[in-house]
Design a protein around this motif. Structure first.
Motif, PDB file in Angstrom:
ATOM      1  N   LEU A 160      -1.209   6.609  -5.488  1.00 10.85           N
ATOM      2  CA  LEU A 160      -0.466   5.356  -4.857  1.00 10.85           C
ATOM      3  C   LEU A 160      -0.018   5.712  -3.597  1.00 10.85           C
ATOM      4  CD1 LEU A 160       0.429   2.205  -5.272  1.00 10.85           C
ATOM      5  CD2 LEU A 160       2.373   3.148  -6.317  1.00 10.85           C
ATOM      6  N   THR A 161      -0.434   4.894  -2.465  1.00 12.28           N
ATOM      7  CA  THR A 161      -0.337   4.942  -1.195  1.00 12.28           C
ATOM      8  C   THR A 161       0.334   3.703  -0.393  1.00 12.28           C
ATOM      9  OG1 THR A 161      -2.187   6.710  -0.749  1.00 12.28           O
ATOM     10  CG2 THR A 161      -1.294   5.575   1.140  1.00 12.28           C
ATOM     11  N   PHE A 162       1.261   4.211   0.352  1.00 16.01           N
ATOM     12  CA  PHE A 162       2.164   2.769   0.975  1.00 16.01           C
ATOM     13  C   PHE A 162       1.856   3.252   2.397  1.00 16.01           C
ATOM     14  CE2 PHE A 162       4.257   3.647  -3.020  1.00 16.01           C
ATOM     15  CZ  PHE A 162       4.553   2.532  -3.425  1.00 16.01           C
ATOM     16  N   PHE A 163       1.427   2.198   3.170  1.00  9.44           N
ATOM     17  CA  PHE A 163       0.929   2.340   4.456  1.00  9.44           C
ATOM     18  C   PHE A 163       2.052   2.119   5.535  1.00  9.44           C
ATOM     19  CE2 PHE A 163      -3.116   2.044   2.503  1.00  9.44           C
ATOM     20  CZ  PHE A 163      -3.825   2.976   2.894  1.00  9.44           C
ATOM     21  N   ASN A 164       2.893   1.300   4.999  1.00  8.72           N
ATOM     22  CA  ASN A 164       4.059   1.079   6.073  1.00  8.72           C
ATOM     23  C   ASN A 164       5.472   0.874   5.076  1.00  8.72           C
ATOM     24  OD1 ASN A 164       5.909   0.436   8.124  1.00  8.72           O
ATOM     25  ND2 ASN A 164       4.645  -1.444   8.832  1.00  8.72           N
ATOM     26  N   VAL A 165       6.019   1.768   4.685  1.00 11.68           N
ATOM     27  CA  VAL A 165       7.097   1.480   3.566  1.00 11.68           C
ATOM     28  C   VAL A 165       8.313   0.766   4.154  1.00 11.68           C
ATOM     29  CG1 VAL A 165       8.913   2.820   2.536  1.00 11.68           C
ATOM     30  CG2 VAL A 165       6.583   3.807   2.488  1.00 11.68           C
ATOM     31  N   SER A 166       8.726  -0.291   3.449  1.00 13.71           N
ATOM     32  CA  SER A 166       9.887  -1.089   3.511  1.00 13.71           C
ATOM     33  C   SER A 166      10.723  -0.845   2.518  1.00 13.71           C
ATOM     34  CB  SER A 166       9.313  -2.481   3.609  1.00 13.71           C
ATOM     35  OG  SER A 166       8.818  -3.065   2.289  1.00 13.71           O
ATOM     36  N   GLU A 167      12.041  -1.649   2.903  1.00 10.28           N
ATOM     37  CA  GLU A 167      12.987  -1.233   1.889  1.00 10.28           C
ATOM     38  C   GLU A 167      12.669  -1.793   0.492  1.00 10.28           C
ATOM     39  OE1 GLU A 167      16.037   0.050   2.092  1.00 10.28           O
ATOM     40  OE2 GLU A 167      16.250   0.161   4.259  1.00 10.28           O
ATOM     41  N   LYS A 168      11.978  -2.772   0.420  1.00  6.22           N
ATOM     42  CA  LYS A 168      11.513  -3.459  -0.938  1.00  6.22           C
ATOM     43  C   LYS A 168      10.525  -2.513  -1.830  1.00  6.22           C
ATOM     44  CE  LYS A 168       7.724  -6.123   0.455  1.00  6.22           C
ATOM     45  NZ  LYS A 168       6.597  -5.195  -0.103  1.00  6.22           N
ATOM     46  N   ASP A 169       9.959  -1.478  -0.988  1.00  7.38           N
ATOM     47  CA  ASP A 169       8.997  -0.568  -1.616  1.00  7.38           C
ATOM     48  C   ASP A 169       9.729   0.620  -2.761  1.00  7.38           C
ATOM     49  OD1 ASP A 169       6.927  -1.769  -0.766  1.00  7.38           O
ATOM     50  OD2 ASP A 169       6.906  -0.760   1.109  1.00  7.38           O
ATOM     51  N   TYR A 170      10.977   0.868  -2.188  1.00  4.33           N
ATOM     52  CA  TYR A 170      11.764   1.776  -2.821  1.00  4.33           C
ATOM     53  C   TYR A 170      11.963   1.382  -4.316  1.00  4.33           C
ATOM     54  CZ  TYR A 170      12.797   3.699   1.798  1.00  4.33           C
ATOM     55  OH  TYR A 170      12.226   4.352   3.184  1.00  4.33           O
TER      56      TYR A 170
ATOM     57  N   GLY B 284       0.417  -4.442   0.535  1.00  4.96           N
ATOM     58  CA  GLY B 284      -0.131  -3.334   1.368  1.00  4.96           C
ATOM     59  C   GLY B 284      -0.111  -1.912   0.853  1.00  4.96           C
ATOM     60  N   VAL B 285      -0.671  -1.840  -0.432  1.00  4.08           N
ATOM     61  CA  VAL B 285      -0.666  -0.542  -1.015  1.00  4.08           C
ATOM     62  C   VAL B 285      -2.132  -0.324  -1.456  1.00  4.08           C
ATOM     63  CG1 VAL B 285       1.833  -0.695  -2.208  1.00  4.08           C
ATOM     64  CG2 VAL B 285      -0.317  -1.493  -3.443  1.00  4.08           C
ATOM     65  N   ARG B 286      -2.564   1.078  -1.667  1.00  2.00           N
ATOM     66  CA  ARG B 286      -3.747   1.245  -2.208  1.00  2.00           C
ATOM     67  C   ARG B 286      -3.587   2.414  -3.279  1.00  2.00           C
ATOM     68  NH1 ARG B 286      -7.191   4.480   2.149  1.00  2.00           N
ATOM     69  NH2 ARG B 286      -5.641   6.272   1.220  1.00  2.00           N
ATOM     70  N   ILE B 287      -4.651   1.957  -4.328  1.00  2.00           N
ATOM     71  CA  ILE B 287      -4.525   3.108  -5.341  1.00  2.00           C
ATOM     72  C   ILE B 287      -6.005   3.461  -5.483  1.00  2.00           C
ATOM     73  CG2 ILE B 287      -4.884   3.169  -8.037  1.00  2.00           C
ATOM     74  CD1 ILE B 287      -2.925   0.788  -7.732  1.00  2.00           C
ATOM     75  N   GLU B 288      -5.994   4.804  -5.519  1.00  2.00           N
ATOM     76  CA  GLU B 288      -7.251   5.877  -5.469  1.00  2.00           C
ATOM     77  C   GLU B 288      -7.121   6.848  -6.524  1.00  2.00           C
ATOM     78  OE1 GLU B 288      -9.710   7.916  -2.070  1.00  2.00           O
ATOM     79  OE2 GLU B 288      -7.841   7.639  -1.705  1.00  2.00           O
ATOM     80  N   ASN B 289      -8.242   6.770  -7.320  1.00  2.00           N
ATOM     81  CA  ASN B 289      -8.281   7.772  -8.493  1.00  2.00           C
ATOM     82  C   ASN B 289      -9.661   8.841  -8.369  1.00  2.00           C
ATOM     83  OD1 ASN B 289      -6.454   6.208  -9.875  1.00  2.00           O
ATOM     84  ND2 ASN B 289      -7.843   4.753 -10.644  1.00  2.00           N
ATOM     85  N   LYS B 290      -9.344   9.981  -8.357  1.00  2.00           N
ATOM     86  CA  LYS B 290     -10.389  10.739  -8.206  1.00  2.00           C
ATOM     87  C   LYS B 290     -10.272  11.988  -9.377  1.00  2.00           C
ATOM     88  CE  LYS B 290     -11.136  10.458  -3.039  1.00  2.00           C
ATOM     89  NZ  LYS B 290     -11.198  11.205  -1.786  1.00  2.00           N
ATOM     90  N   GLY B 291     -11.166  11.906 -10.285  1.00  2.00           N
ATOM     91  CA  GLY B 291     -11.205  12.740 -11.392  1.00  2.00           C
ATOM     92  C   GLY B 291      -9.508  12.786 -12.171  1.00  2.00           C
ATOM     93  N   ARG B 292      -8.996  13.794 -12.119  1.00  2.00           N
ATOM     94  CA  ARG B 292      -7.713  13.966 -12.698  1.00  2.00           C
ATOM     95  C   ARG B 292      -6.586  13.386 -11.971  1.00  2.00           C
ATOM     96  NH1 ARG B 292      -7.141  20.281 -14.454  1.00  2.00           N
ATOM     97  NH2 ARG B 292      -5.110  19.444 -15.196  1.00  2.00           N
ATOM     98  N   MET B 293      -6.774  12.979 -10.776  1.00  2.00           N
ATOM     99  CA  MET B 293      -5.647  12.620  -9.898  1.00  2.00           C
ATOM    100  C   MET B 293      -5.982  11.022  -9.553  1.00  2.00           C
ATOM    101  SD  MET B 293      -2.953  13.925  -8.208  1.00  2.00           S
ATOM    102  CE  MET B 293      -3.095  15.562  -8.216  1.00  2.00           C
ATOM    103  N   SER B 294      -4.432  10.660  -9.584  1.00  2.00           N
ATOM    104  CA  SER B 294      -4.510   9.316  -9.010  1.00  2.00           C
ATOM    105  C   SER B 294      -3.302   9.404  -8.114  1.00  2.00           C
ATOM    106  CB  SER B 294      -4.331   8.263 -10.041  1.00  2.00           C
ATOM    107  OG  SER B 294      -3.945   6.925  -9.792  1.00  2.00           O
TER     108      SER B 294
END
Length: 199
Positions: A126-136, A114-124
């Motif tokens: 990492l997006t979590f759409f619904n954070v759960s305990e295991k994501d920490y 459930g994550v998304r990685i987006e790279n734009k130029g100098r910036m990357s």
């Protein structure tokens, strides 16, 4: 590293002046050498060739200095369970850096857990759409180009919902919001309207 700029403006050249954005380098022949060139010396150089026969002839050349990545911005982020969380990583490099994200030894990719990685130029990001305990935990951002690579450790940590948004008991401008709400209940209709105009 030594950079050589060559002037081929005329055979009877006596001297050349190179102007990189306000700086002036003078050479007695058609070459300009810059030893140990730095990335901030990239830019447009102007060569002005002079002799006693004619007016100066001017040509321009653009210089790009390649260098390995360095991460200029990486910040730990706190988010509560069930909310959206974003980790960001910014890297400067020429050529442009490519990014990878890891959690421990596992490389992450868009759609994985459930994550998304987006790279734009100098910036990357990492997006979590619904954070759960295991994501920490700790995540590693790796920036790479043909000259090298670098990495930074970024932490996604848990915060309470009341810390994430202004709610009962949250402090706004140094005043407890729950106290404000309670005060409203004890005011008359006229003063109640005045309260909202004031705040």
């Amino acid at each position: 590293m030594v950079l050589s700029l060559i002037s081929q403006l005329c055979d009877c050249l006596l001297s050349s002046s190179f102007f990189p954005e306000g700086q002036v380098f003078v050479s007695e022949d058609e070459y300009l050498e810059i030893s140990d060139i730095k990335r901030d010396q990239s830019g447009e150089y102007e060569c002005s060739a002079l002799n006693d026969v004619a007016a100066p002839d001017v040509r321009k050349v653009k210089i790009t200095v390649n260098y390995p990545p360095y991460i200029s911005k990486a910040k730990n982020t706190g988010v509560s369970v069930g909310q959206k969380g974003i980790l960001s990583c910014e890297a400067s490099a020429v050529p442009m850096a490519e990014f990878q994200w890891f959690k421990e030894d596992t490389r992450l990719s868009t759609g994985l857990d459930g994550v998304r990685i987006e790279n734009k130029g100098r910036m990357s990001t990492l997006t979590f759409f619904n954070v759960s305990e295991k994501d920490y935990g700790n995540y590693t951002c790796v920036a790479t180009n043909k000259l090298g690579n670098t990495n930074a450790s970024i932490t996604l940590y848990e915060i309470s919902p009341s810390s994430a948004v202004a709610g009962p008991g949250a402090v706004i401008d140094g005043v407890n919001s729950a106290s404000r709400a309670l005060a409203c209940l004890w005011l008359s209709g006229t003063l109640f309207a005045h309260f909202f105009i004031k705040f």
